[in-house]
Design a protein around this motif. Structure first.
Motif, PDB file in Angstrom:
ATOM      1  N   ASP A 141      47.000  27.494  42.675  1.00 43.31           N
ATOM      2  CA  ASP A 141      46.016  26.303  42.235  1.00 43.31           C
ATOM      3  C   ASP A 141      46.836  25.490  41.254  1.00 43.31           C
ATOM      4  O   ASP A 141      46.201  25.055  40.186  1.00 43.31           O
ATOM      5  N   GLY A 142      48.328  25.421  41.203  1.00 45.43           N
ATOM      6  CA  GLY A 142      49.006  24.483  40.464  1.00 45.43           C
ATOM      7  C   GLY A 142      49.010  24.886  39.069  1.00 45.43           C
ATOM      8  O   GLY A 142      49.577  24.284  38.049  1.00 45.43           O
ATOM      9  N   SER A 143      48.674  26.171  38.660  1.00 42.00           N
ATOM     10  CA  SER A 143      48.637  26.488  37.426  1.00 42.00           C
ATOM     11  C   SER A 143      49.134  28.055  37.038  1.00 42.00           C
ATOM     12  O   SER A 143      49.294  28.470  35.867  1.00 42.00           O
ATOM     13  N   ARG A 144      48.756  28.850  38.038  1.00 41.68           N
ATOM     14  CA  ARG A 144      49.237  30.369  37.835  1.00 41.68           C
ATOM     15  C   ARG A 144      50.390  30.671  38.698  1.00 41.68           C
ATOM     16  O   ARG A 144      50.194  30.738  40.098  1.00 41.68           O
ATOM     17  N   TRP A 145      51.548  31.416  38.135  1.00 41.20           N
ATOM     18  CA  TRP A 145      52.604  31.716  38.804  1.00 41.20           C
ATOM     19  C   TRP A 145      52.503  33.209  39.099  1.00 41.20           C
ATOM     20  O   TRP A 145      52.257  33.907  38.360  1.00 41.20           O
ATOM     21  N   GLU A 146      52.763  33.633  40.447  1.00 41.57           N
ATOM     22  CA  GLU A 146      52.470  35.194  40.746  1.00 41.57           C
ATOM     23  C   GLU A 146      53.684  35.623  41.514  1.00 41.57           C
ATOM     24  O   GLU A 146      54.432  34.723  42.365  1.00 41.57           O
ATOM     25  N   ASN A 147      54.194  36.707  41.278  1.00 42.15           N
ATOM     26  CA  ASN A 147      55.573  37.240  42.065  1.00 42.15           C
ATOM     27  C   ASN A 147      54.805  37.821  43.424  1.00 42.15           C
ATOM     28  O   ASN A 147      53.635  38.144  43.671  1.00 42.15           O
ATOM     29  N   ASP A 148      55.473  37.958  44.493  1.00 39.18           N
ATOM     30  CA  ASP A 148      55.278  38.766  45.909  1.00 39.18           C
ATOM     31  C   ASP A 148      55.284  40.044  45.402  1.00 39.18           C
ATOM     32  O   ASP A 148      56.135  40.943  44.989  1.00 39.18           O
ATOM     33  N   TRP A 149      54.135  40.821  45.660  1.00 38.39           N
ATOM     34  CA  TRP A 149      53.759  42.359  45.419  1.00 38.39           C
ATOM     35  C   TRP A 149      54.711  43.097  46.490  1.00 38.39           C
ATOM     36  O   TRP A 149      55.160  44.454  46.044  1.00 38.39           O
ATOM     37  N   LYS A 150      55.218  42.531  47.420  1.00 31.47           N
ATOM     38  CA  LYS A 150      55.932  43.345  48.252  1.00 31.47           C
ATOM     39  C   LYS A 150      57.369  42.661  48.680  1.00 31.47           C
ATOM     40  O   LYS A 150      57.859  42.839  49.660  1.00 31.47           O
ATOM     41  N   ALA A 151      57.883  41.901  47.498  1.00 30.96           N
ATOM     42  CA  ALA A 151      59.159  41.373  47.799  1.00 30.96           C
ATOM     43  C   ALA A 151      60.297  42.544  47.782  1.00 30.96           C
ATOM     44  O   ALA A 151      60.016  43.691  47.793  1.00 30.96           O
ATOM     45  N   ASP A 152      61.548  41.974  48.392  1.00 28.41           N
ATOM     46  CA  ASP A 152      62.543  43.120  48.701  1.00 28.41           C
ATOM     47  C   ASP A 152      63.286  43.663  47.485  1.00 28.41           C
ATOM     48  O   ASP A 152      63.352  44.677  47.280  1.00 28.41           O
ATOM     49  N   LYS A 153      62.959  42.819  46.077  1.00 30.60           N
ATOM     50  CA  LYS A 153      63.469  43.287  44.849  1.00 30.60           C
ATOM     51  C   LYS A 153      63.099  42.184  44.097  1.00 30.60           C
ATOM     52  O   LYS A 153      62.506  41.118  44.314  1.00 30.60           O
ATOM     53  N   TYR A 154      63.349  42.448  42.760  1.00 26.34           N
ATOM     54  CA  TYR A 154      62.854  41.389  41.693  1.00 26.34           C
ATOM     55  C   TYR A 154      64.013  41.311  40.759  1.00 26.34           C
ATOM     56  O   TYR A 154      64.886  42.371  40.659  1.00 26.34           O
ATOM     57  N   ILE A 155      64.457  40.072  40.180  1.00 26.21           N
ATOM     58  CA  ILE A 155      65.478  40.176  39.251  1.00 26.21           C
ATOM     59  C   ILE A 155      64.974  39.037  38.250  1.00 26.21           C
ATOM     60  O   ILE A 155      64.131  38.244  38.399  1.00 26.21           O
ATOM     61  N   PRO A 156      65.470  39.414  37.054  1.00 21.87           N
ATOM     62  CA  PRO A 156      64.978  38.428  35.758  1.00 21.87           C
ATOM     63  C   PRO A 156      65.362  36.903  35.801  1.00 21.87           C
ATOM     64  O   PRO A 156      66.098  36.501  36.599  1.00 21.87           O
ATOM     65  N   ALA A 157      64.366  36.249  35.560  1.00 22.29           N
ATOM     66  CA  ALA A 157      64.298  34.785  35.890  1.00 22.29           C
ATOM     67  C   ALA A 157      65.140  34.281  34.783  1.00 22.29           C
ATOM     68  O   ALA A 157      65.210  34.695  33.614  1.00 22.29           O
ATOM     69  N   PRO A 158      65.894  33.147  35.058  1.00 23.85           N
ATOM     70  CA  PRO A 158      67.034  32.692  34.048  1.00 23.85           C
ATOM     71  C   PRO A 158      66.288  31.864  32.909  1.00 23.85           C
ATOM     72  O   PRO A 158      67.062  31.932  31.785  1.00 23.85           O
ATOM     73  N   PHE A 159      65.177  31.303  33.320  1.00 29.92           N
ATOM     74  CA  PHE A 159      64.543  30.448  32.330  1.00 29.92           C
ATOM     75  C   PHE A 159      63.275  30.689  31.617  1.00 29.92           C
ATOM     76  O   PHE A 159      62.569  29.951  30.855  1.00 29.92           O
ATOM     77  N   SER A 160      62.928  32.094  31.878  1.00 29.70           N
ATOM     78  CA  SER A 160      61.575  32.402  31.360  1.00 29.70           C
ATOM     79  C   SER A 160      61.678  34.069  30.963  1.00 29.70           C
ATOM     80  O   SER A 160      62.733  34.633  31.503  1.00 29.70           O
ATOM     81  N   ASN A 161      60.807  34.691  30.444  1.00 26.47           N
ATOM     82  CA  ASN A 161      60.747  35.917  30.082  1.00 26.47           C
ATOM     83  C   ASN A 161      59.756  36.769  31.213  1.00 26.47           C
ATOM     84  O   ASN A 161      58.943  37.314  31.115  1.00 26.47           O
ATOM     85  N   THR A 162      60.321  36.452  32.400  1.00 26.11           N
ATOM     86  CA  THR A 162      59.632  37.386  33.620  1.00 26.11           C
ATOM     87  C   THR A 162      60.644  37.416  34.618  1.00 26.11           C
ATOM     88  O   THR A 162      61.873  37.186  34.527  1.00 26.11           O
ATOM     89  N   ASP A 163      60.101  37.912  35.876  1.00 25.74           N
ATOM     90  CA  ASP A 163      61.020  38.186  36.941  1.00 25.74           C
ATOM     91  C   ASP A 163      60.653  37.456  38.033  1.00 25.74           C
ATOM     92  O   ASP A 163      59.478  36.580  38.188  1.00 25.74           O
TER      93      ASP A 163
END
Length: 128
Positions: free
Chosen positions: A74-96
């Motif tokens: 809805d243009g406002s809420r970021w979510e990760n894929d619960w079944k991604a192959d892996k996760y890595i730290p995002a370079p510009f925020s405190n999330t993956d």
């Protein structure tokens, strides 16, 4: 959320279907995907809503690479894929960020066995 992958016969293209199941949408009306493959555009790649309430999009990505991505609900809420192959730290925020790996394995490159046509039967019709 889920990922489905299929490689081209020459293994140069990886068709990835990104799926957000109904339970993961949290009531969202619109979902788009942003990632390395679309210059992190939050509007360029919308997912299509299915009758069952899930959302999906299929992208053709260059094989032999890994791609970071996230979903925007809805243009406002970021979510990760619960079944991604892996996760890595995002370079510009405190999330993956979620990561899809488009590097084919031996199993991905195996050609499916050719289907054999059923044997022809010689059926003789007899007159009655």
């Amino acid at each position: 959320m889920a990922l489905k992958k299929a490689y081209s016969p020459d293994a140069k293209i990886c068709k990835v279907t990104f799926i957000v199941e109904k339970e993961a949408t949290r009531g969202a009306q619109n979902i788009s995907i942003a990632g390395d493959f679309n210059s992190w555009s939050s509007t360029e790649t919308p997912l299509k809503k299915a009758k069952d309430g899930s959302f999906s999009v299929t992208l053709e990505l260059e094989a032999g690479k890994e791609y970071q991505y996230r979903y925007l609900l809805d243009g406002s809420r970021w979510e990760n894929d619960w079944k991604a192959d892996k996760y890595i730290p995002a370079p510009f925020s405190n999330t993956d960020n979620s990561v899809v790996i488009c590097i084919p394995t031996e199993k991905d490159l195996e050609k499916p066995a050719a289907k054999k046509a059923p044997a022809k039967r010689n059926c003789k019709k007899t007159a009655k």
